[in-house]
Design a protein around this motif. Sequence first.
Motif, PDB file in Angstrom:
ATOM      1  N   THR A 140       4.114  -4.136  -3.664  1.00  0.00           N
ATOM      2  CA  THR A 140       3.556  -4.552  -2.375  1.00  0.00           C
ATOM      3  C   THR A 140       3.898  -3.545  -1.287  1.00  0.00           C
ATOM      4  OG1 THR A 140       3.709  -6.887  -2.982  1.00  0.00           O
ATOM      5  CG2 THR A 140       3.540  -6.381  -0.640  1.00  0.00           C
ATOM      6  N   GLU A 144       1.263  -1.122   0.837  1.00  0.00           N
ATOM      7  CA  GLU A 144       1.235  -1.051   2.302  1.00  0.00           C
ATOM      8  C   GLU A 144       1.374   0.388   2.778  1.00  0.00           C
ATOM      9  OE1 GLU A 144       4.309  -3.635   3.582  1.00  0.00           O
ATOM     10  OE2 GLU A 144       3.224  -5.473   3.060  1.00  0.00           O
ATOM     11  N   ARG A 147      -1.921   2.126   2.446  1.00  0.00           N
ATOM     12  CA  ARG A 147      -2.856   1.740   3.498  1.00  0.00           C
ATOM     13  C   ARG A 147      -2.529   2.449   4.803  1.00  0.00           C
ATOM     14  NH1 ARG A 147      -2.573  -3.429   0.974  1.00  0.00           N
ATOM     15  NH2 ARG A 147      -0.870  -4.085   2.353  1.00  0.00           N
TER      16      ARG A 147
END
Length: 274
Positions: A140, A144, A147
């Motif tokens: 996760t 992130e 992104r």
Amino acid sequence: MMQVWSASEAAPDRLENEDHVFRFGPLVGVLDGATVPDGFDTGCVHGPAWYVRHLAARIGLAVAARPAATLMSSLAAAILAVRADHGDDCDLDHPGTPSATVCLLRDGGDHVDYLVLCDSPLVLDVGGAVRVISDDRLDTALAELRRVAETVPPTDDPVTRFRRAVAVQRERMNRTHGYWVAATDPDAAYHAVTGTLPLTGAGAVRRAVLLTDGASCAVEQFGLFDWAGLLDLVSRDGPDALVSRVRAAEQDRGDRLRRRKRHDDATVVLCRFR
């Protein structure tokens, strides 16, 4: 009774295996030391291989000293003890300090206890159904970061972009909104994924496979089979068979996948229960 078979192999392009397998009586464990990218400081005179060996030994001592303690408290005690092993030449507050993932399984007679910290999953045959125990917080955090990277104007210097990504990842380590791993903070142990499952009855654990991400990539990255297929392959042909399949996939497809390392250390442990 728990029967155990294992295979652990360093990456073909690496001299030292930074994975580690250990067994202390009813406890089996797999550790995966975090590889340090070239050119990065860690503030420590020791490397990942040293760290996993010492952490394994300290886990064994902690369990021997307090057999009834939870796996979380035993891991916390081991992490604290390894802090003392480092010595005065190591900066234990450095964000790049040696660290490792942890996967533990303990035979309690009529039940098993498990602990998973970071990306070393546990695959279980529970009453004939496959169950995967995983900690996806690192994935996760990395998603992130990707992104965020997409919003940054591209640069002609990929090395700069990589160094920035590693620095940000280190900042997320052992943080509430990041991911947790065994390093120097014993509190990380209490953020592990833990549980207990029966060894008797219709829902009993029959088989278990402990993996480092260098072996779980057979499912998660290469898609060679699903988790049930992985469990069956290891049960039928042994842990070495899975390592061999991963090495072949790395050779064939490693350059075509989005991987930071073409090869990785790979460790597989099979446990059977009667």
